[in-house]
Design a protein around this motif. Structure first.
Motif, short mmCIF file in Angstrom:
data_model
loop_
_atom_site.label_atom_id
_atom_site.label_comp_id
_atom_site.label_asym_id
_atom_site.label_seq_id
_atom_site.Cartn_x
_atom_site.Cartn_y
_atom_site.Cartn_z
N LEU A 164 0.82 -1.21 0.00
CA LEU A 164 0.00 0.00 0.00
C LEU A 164 0.86 1.26 0.00
O LEU A 164 0.58 2.22 -0.73
N VAL A 165 1.92 1.26 0.79
CA VAL A 165 2.80 2.44 0.83
C VAL A 165 3.49 2.65 -0.51
O VAL A 165 3.49 3.75 -1.08
N ALA A 166 4.09 1.58 -1.04
CA ALA A 166 4.78 1.70 -2.33
C ALA A 166 3.81 2.06 -3.45
O ALA A 166 4.15 2.84 -4.36
N SER A 167 2.59 1.53 -3.40
CA SER A 167 1.60 1.84 -4.44
C SER A 167 1.18 3.30 -4.39
O SER A 167 1.01 3.94 -5.44
N ASN A 182 -4.37 -0.46 -11.51
CA ASN A 182 -4.33 -1.92 -11.44
C ASN A 182 -2.93 -2.46 -11.72
O ASN A 182 -2.37 -3.24 -10.95
N GLN A 183 -2.35 -2.02 -12.84
CA GLN A 183 -1.04 -2.52 -13.22
C GLN A 183 0.04 -2.09 -12.23
O GLN A 183 0.94 -2.86 -11.87
N GLY A 184 -0.05 -0.84 -11.76
CA GLY A 184 0.94 -0.36 -10.80
C GLY A 184 0.94 -1.16 -9.52
O GLY A 184 2.00 -1.56 -9.02
N ILE A 185 -0.24 -1.43 -8.97
CA ILE A 185 -0.32 -2.14 -7.69
C ILE A 185 0.12 -3.60 -7.85
O ILE A 185 0.83 -4.14 -6.99
N ILE A 186 -0.26 -4.25 -8.94
CA ILE A 186 0.14 -5.65 -9.15
C ILE A 186 1.66 -5.74 -9.30
O ILE A 186 2.30 -6.66 -8.75
N LEU A 199 -4.90 -11.45 -6.01
CA LEU A 199 -6.28 -11.55 -6.46
C LEU A 199 -7.13 -10.43 -5.88
O LEU A 199 -7.93 -9.79 -6.59
N PHE A 200 -6.95 -10.16 -4.59
CA PHE A 200 -7.70 -9.07 -3.94
C PHE A 200 -7.36 -7.73 -4.58
O PHE A 200 -8.26 -6.96 -4.96
N LEU A 201 -6.08 -7.42 -4.72
CA LEU A 201 -5.67 -6.14 -5.28
C LEU A 201 -6.11 -5.99 -6.73
O LEU A 201 -6.51 -4.89 -7.16
N ASP A 202 -6.07 -7.07 -7.49
CA ASP A 202 -6.49 -7.01 -8.88
C ASP A 202 -7.98 -6.73 -8.99
O ASP A 202 -8.41 -5.87 -9.78
N ARG A 203 -8.78 -7.43 -8.22
CA ARG A 203 -10.23 -7.26 -8.32
C ARG A 203 -10.68 -5.88 -7.84
O ARG A 203 -11.54 -5.24 -8.45
N VAL A 204 -10.08 -5.41 -6.76
CA VAL A 204 -10.48 -4.11 -6.22
C VAL A 204 -10.13 -2.98 -7.17
O VAL A 204 -10.86 -1.99 -7.30
N THR A 205 -9.00 -3.09 -7.86
CA THR A 205 -8.52 -1.98 -8.70
C THR A 205 -9.00 -2.07 -10.14
O THR A 205 -8.67 -1.19 -10.94
N GLN A 206 -9.78 -3.09 -10.50
CA GLN A 206 -10.30 -3.15 -11.86
C GLN A 206 -11.46 -2.19 -12.08
O GLN A 206 -11.74 -1.81 -13.20
N GLY A 207 -12.12 -1.80 -11.00
CA GLY A 207 -13.25 -0.88 -11.15
C GLY A 207 -14.46 -1.59 -11.71
O GLY A 207 -14.43 -2.75 -12.11
#
Length: 657
Positions: A478-481, A594-598, A643-651
């Protein structure tokens, strides 16, 4: 007319009582999903404070580890059974062992061929091949790459890495291209394989290691398979895209003339999709370069192992030497394979001269190899190498003496005021509250399906028994993102505003996206030594290029007429950006997030190699100490976080037409 219009307008100020029409409702503030997400986070922080005030009772603590401990013990038992029965069980005796021996033999065979050709022969073949498919500029780049291999004293390690890349890319293409063709020709198969490819592409590279170690053991076979599997998705996706983009008219015309499906494929679809398929080959090779370096953790050897060993000793000079060789290898392979697909810089040779040119090249290779073998040459002699590790280490020490105090202070501030409080919030909150908040965020930002997946992902993490380390990893992500997205949006906006800046920055972004992620750890360690902060710095730098590109492309994609209309109405530049460009570029911005966080997640996990700890460390520790239960559980937890980060950030996706 104006009075009549006023009389016929519905009233907007009344309460909608007798004799008055109800005015249009103003949208509620809570209708904005981002406001609801902030409200969910506020409730989460308040809940954490409440349970801390209550003294953190046992029922409000982390996820119980009992189930996870039993699961890890079961995995350890499975691993022990595999080790004990690897040479007796038919599954291994006639299955995985054959594959392991075959792959190991393939890597050894390719390595021996490269050694048989000698350093001179490999160089001549590489330079001539690069010239033939990509022109003299790329040929000079390939020559410089081989020179770096030789002069750094890493020729043998480079050939080992090259042999692994060749083996894994061949495996990936043998399976990936046919699957892509099938997906391009069958809509049902395409729909079925797409979620599998999505899942494979959001899995961090580290998560691939443990399952293949379990099946193939430590060494080159496991490294070749894991690299091939990691590199397959672009081969399948881009091949399918190329087949599907072939004009239907051409296919129908060929079919109407009596062509069989095989003839349609070989005479029409594959030739017309050639450039797109070659782009898939390029992407497959680049992913293989990235993964084969990471696979050094499971005994792949080569350049990745040289970096791994140097980083473990905090020897920046040796890590820089190996990193330079990997960077040159990645750039050279990208330029050569990219040129094959594009075809723009291929030297023009009249057809009647092509066979003589090929024959001349073969004669030159035979002469060079024969002469080199006659004088007993093999790999480049190490005594003729140039050791640059000493001056690099001297420079590193000078940098540390100059700015080490400031980087240490920044690192300490980041740990004390950002990472530690956020980690305490996530690890110190009741596990069920974290699950509810994750589900609420998923539902708010991406719909009820994403909410279910998000909540289930955290429940699985808890059941795996690695809750605390997973929450610590999430805090780092979360911090790096946050830093990545802030910098990426700012630079992307500046890039969209200035063509000159975009022209200067584009080649830098190209080069950054070519580099294997492993390499980013070297400068981060040089600035911040080891620990969690250099892992975050490496993650930010690694994830920035795609974020910057997507923001720039999204803003530049806003229609010029729309921007001119806003400016003609008196909008300022800030209003144009905030009210027009960013809202209209929403799709690109969501993809950037999405891409940045993954990418940040994949790099933070890899930061275990420089002391970041948490789930990445558990994977490495499990590999090193044969605690496969801990390693596999941590790998699965990494997948759940992804999986969590991908789904949340897809909008929320737009409804299908």
């Amino acid at each position: 007319m104006g009075d009549m219009a006023a009389l016929t307008r519905p009233a907007t100020g009344g309460s909608g009582g007798v004799g008055g029409a109800a005015g249009p409702r103003q949208p509620s503030v809570l209708a904005n999903p981002w406001v609801r997400a902030l409200a969910v986070i506020a409730v989460f922080v308040a809940g954490y404070g409440l349970f801390r005030y209550l003294g953190s009772p046992a029922w409000a603590g982390p996820f119980p580890t009992g189930i996870g401990d039993r699961f890890m013990a079961w995995l350890d038992g499975v691993y022990a059974w595999i080790v004990e029965n690897r040479n007796d069980s038919p599954l291994f005796l006639y299955g995985f062992n054959y594959v392991s021996v075959g792959l190991g033999s393939a890597v050894v065979l390719i390595n021996r061929v490269l050694d048989l050709l000698t350093w001179a022969g490999v160089t001549v073949i590489g330079v001539l091949g690069a010239w033939r498919v990509a022109g003299w500029r790329v040929a000079l780049l390939v020559l410089a790459t081989f020179a770096v291999f030789a002069l750094t004293g890493l020729w043998d390690e480079s050939m080992t890495t090259l042999a692994l890349i060749i083996t894994s890319v061949l495996i990936a293409l043998v399976f990936g291209v046919p699957l892509g063709i099938l997906a391009g020709r069958s809509e049902a198969f395409h729909r079925g394989i797409r979620p599998v490819l999505d899942f494979m592409q959001i899995m961090p590279a580290f998560a691939y290691l443990l399952p293949f170690v379990l099946l193939f053991g430590i060494g080159n076979p496991a490294a070749a398979v894991v690299t091939a599997v990691y590199a397959i998705p672009p081969a399948v996706r881009i091949t399918a895209l190329g087949i599907r983009e072939v004009p239907k008219g051409a296919v129908e015309a060929t079919t109407s003339l009596g062509s069989t499906p095989w003839q349609v494929l070989t005479k029409v679809q594959l030739p017309m999709a050639k450039r797109t398929i070659l782009l898939g080959v390029n992407q497959t090779i680049m992913l293989a370069v990235s993964m084969v370096v990471i696979a050094s953790v499971i005994g792949a050897g080569g350049l990745g192992d040289a970096i791994y060993q140097a980083l473990s000793k905090v020897n920046v000079g040796e890590a820089f030497q190996a990193g330079l060789a990997i960077v040159m290898l990645a750039i050279a392979m990208d330029r050569v394979t990219g040129a094959v697909g594009h075809g723009a810089r291929t030297p023009h040779i009249p057809p009647r001269f092509r066979l003589p040119v090929l024959g001349t090249g073969l004669v030159a290779v035979i002469v060079v190899v024969t002469a080199a073998r006659a004088v007993g040459a093999g790999g480049w002699p190490r005594e003729l190498s140039v050791d640059i590790s000493a001056p690099v280490n001297a420079f590193y020490e000078a940098v540390q003496a100059g700015i080490g105090t400031y980087t240490a202070a920044l690192s300490e501030w980041t740990l004390d005021w950002v990472l530690t409080p956020l980690s305490a919030l996530l690890t110190g909150s009741p596990w069920w509250l974290v699950v509810v908040v994750a589900a609420a965020l998923g539902w708010t930002l991406a719909g009820w399906r994403a909410g279910l997946v998000s909540g289930a992902s955290f429940v699985v993490i808890g059941l795996l028994g690695v809750w605390v380390n997973a929450m610590d990893t999430l805090s780092q992500v979360l911090v790096a993102s946050a830093v990545t997205l802030a910098l990426g949006v700012a630079v992307g906006v500046l890039m969209s505003r200035s063509d000159v800046f975009a022209m200067l920055l584009r080649p830098v972004l190209d080069a950054m996206q070519t580099l294997p992620p492993f390499v980013y750890l070297i400068p981060a360690v040089a600035l911040f030594t080891i620990g969690r902060v250099p892992a975050l710095v490496a993650a930010v730098i690694f994830a920035l290029p795609p974020v910057i590109r997507l923001v720039n492309d999204g803003i530049r994609g806003v229609p010029a007429a729309t921007k001119e209309a806003a400016l003609s109405q008196g909008s300022t530049k800030w209003q144009l950006l905030s009210k027009v460009e960013l809202p209209m570029a929403r799709g690109s911005l969501l993809l950037a997030v999405n891409q940045g966080i993954i990418l940040v997640l994949s790099m933070v996990v890899m930061g275990a190699l420089v002391g970041a700890g948490s789930l990445g460390f558990d994977v490495v520790f499990g590999l090193a100490q044969n605690e496969l239960g801990l390693g596999l559980a941590s790998g699965l937890a990494i997948v759940c976080l992804g999986l969590f980060l991908d789904r949340v950030t897809q909008g929320r996706r737009a409804p299908r037409a």
